[in-house]
Design a protein around this motif. Sequence first.
Motif, PDB file in Angstrom:
ATOM      1  N   GLY A  44       0.845  -1.201   0.000  1.00 25.49           N
ATOM      2  CA  GLY A  44       0.000   0.000   0.000  1.00 25.49           C
ATOM      3  C   GLY A  44       0.880   1.251   0.000  1.00 25.49           C
ATOM      4  N   LYS A  45       0.297   2.378  -0.388  1.00 24.82           N
ATOM      5  CA  LYS A  45       1.081   3.621  -0.491  1.00 24.82           C
ATOM      6  C   LYS A  45       1.432   4.203   0.872  1.00 24.82           C
ATOM      7  CE  LYS A  45      -2.089   5.400  -3.327  1.00 24.82           C
ATOM      8  NZ  LYS A  45      -2.874   4.200  -3.697  1.00 24.82           N
ATOM      9  N   ARG A  46       0.701   3.796   1.906  1.00 23.83           N
ATOM     10  CA  ARG A  46       0.936   4.287   3.284  1.00 23.83           C
ATOM     11  C   ARG A  46       0.662   5.792   3.419  1.00 23.83           C
ATOM     12  NH1 ARG A  46       0.692  -0.866   4.499  1.00 23.83           N
ATOM     13  NH2 ARG A  46       2.627  -1.986   4.764  1.00 23.83           N
ATOM     14  N   ILE A  76      -6.381   0.060  10.355  1.00 23.05           N
ATOM     15  CA  ILE A  76      -7.829   0.244  10.135  1.00 23.05           C
ATOM     16  C   ILE A  76      -8.119   0.381   8.639  1.00 23.05           C
ATOM     17  CG2 ILE A  76      -9.814   1.762  10.559  1.00 23.05           C
ATOM     18  CD1 ILE A  76      -8.571   2.417  13.295  1.00 23.05           C
ATOM     19  N   HIS A  77      -7.282   1.143   7.969  1.00 24.79           N
ATOM     20  CA  HIS A  77      -7.464   1.312   6.520  1.00 24.79           C
ATOM     21  C   HIS A  77      -7.382  -0.052   5.811  1.00 24.79           C
ATOM     22  CE1 HIS A  77      -6.860   2.653   2.439  1.00 24.79           C
ATOM     23  NE2 HIS A  77      -5.606   2.242   2.420  1.00 24.79           N
ATOM     24  N   THR A  78      -6.392  -0.857   6.191  1.00 27.81           N
ATOM     25  CA  THR A  78      -6.230  -2.167   5.533  1.00 27.81           C
ATOM     26  C   THR A  78      -7.421  -3.074   5.839  1.00 27.81           C
ATOM     27  OG1 THR A  78      -3.839  -1.931   5.711  1.00 27.81           O
ATOM     28  CG2 THR A  78      -4.662  -4.141   5.232  1.00 27.81           C
ATOM     29  N   TYR A  79      -7.897  -3.037   7.081  1.00 32.96           N
ATOM     30  CA  TYR A  79      -9.097  -3.822   7.421  1.00 32.96           C
ATOM     31  C   TYR A  79     -10.260  -3.425   6.505  1.00 32.96           C
ATOM     32  CZ  TYR A  79     -13.526  -2.292   9.519  1.00 32.96           C
ATOM     33  OH  TYR A  79     -14.814  -1.864   9.682  1.00 32.96           O
ATOM     34  N   SER A  80     -10.427  -2.100   6.288  1.00 29.56           N
ATOM     35  CA  SER A  80     -11.572  -1.660   5.479  1.00 29.56           C
ATOM     36  C   SER A  80     -11.431  -2.162   4.039  1.00 29.56           C
ATOM     37  CB  SER A  80     -11.740  -0.140   5.538  1.00 29.56           C
ATOM     38  OG  SER A  80     -10.804   0.511   4.707  1.00 29.56           O
TER      39      SER A  80
END
Length: 293
Positions: A44-46, A76-80
């Motif tokens: 991911g771009k982080r 949280i972003h990755t979970y979504s």
Amino acid sequence: MNLKAYLQSRQKTIDRALDRFLPKESTPPPSIHHAMRYSLFAGGKRLRPILCLAAAESCKGKASEALPLACAMECIHTYSLVHDDLPSMDNDDFRRGRATCHKVFGDGIAVLAGDALLTAAFEIAARAKPTRRYSMAEIFREIALAAGSRRLIAGQVADLEAEGKKVSRDELRYIHENKTAAMITTSVRLGAISANAELQKLRALTRFGHSLGLAFQIIDDILDVTQTTEKLGKSAGKDITAQKATYPAVIGLDASRIEARRLTKKAHNCLRSFANEAEPLRELANYMLVREY
Ligand code: GRG
């Protein structure tokens, strides 16, 4: 400032910290820790954690103090994303340049990996320190609000319910504000909070995050139409097929580009009272407008 080098060095810092903070792959039960790490370290771009660290520095704080909060937001972003890709949501096979979590581990493990990443976020955030102005309770509330049923989930609900319907510009803005801008705003706010920012600065950065977050989602909508799956690392052209509520669908491509530029300019204006310390935030805002994936 060399933005490419800055992004690379920050991505490395965040990846190393996430690796330290997350249970090892061999931790029982290995299947869940494997799945969590598979999606988290998929390239991911982080952007959210990088914005968090840059916001801390813009308030003369240390990036290291913001690191647990930055990593919590990335979890949280990755979970979504893991949940969004499930067959019962957006039903996608490809994310961050590889097969989606449920395609590799099955739906059950993917649901649990998402749940575990969300929970891990709070465990990781507990590594942060309170400051003179902000308590740990306030920090946890901030994170829970962004991820909860009035923000991230609210945006997802509105997004799901808008599929195949004609939406107004206000409804579209509501979806983008909650689904995307809230997580970006909170990432920025948490950076400022870790630096014990005075209220005026926190308010300015909140407005910055909001405008930037909206611009980011508009660009995301545009890229879905204009870029290839290979370049994006996720399925392109899905918004039209799924009849999603997007800016290009509602106001057209050219007007969407103008709106993203307007919002980025607005974000820059919010940083007027900041000196050189906010240079990384300014550069990040410019990059987010012209990014190609
Ligand atoms: C809680 C199930 C659930 C969903 C929440 C955020 C969300 C709603 C769904 C994810 C899919 C989506 C279109 C999100 C909008 C935000 C967005 C553009 C995400 C992609 O962010 P990038 O480009 O991704 O920063 P990387 O992979 O680089 O981290």
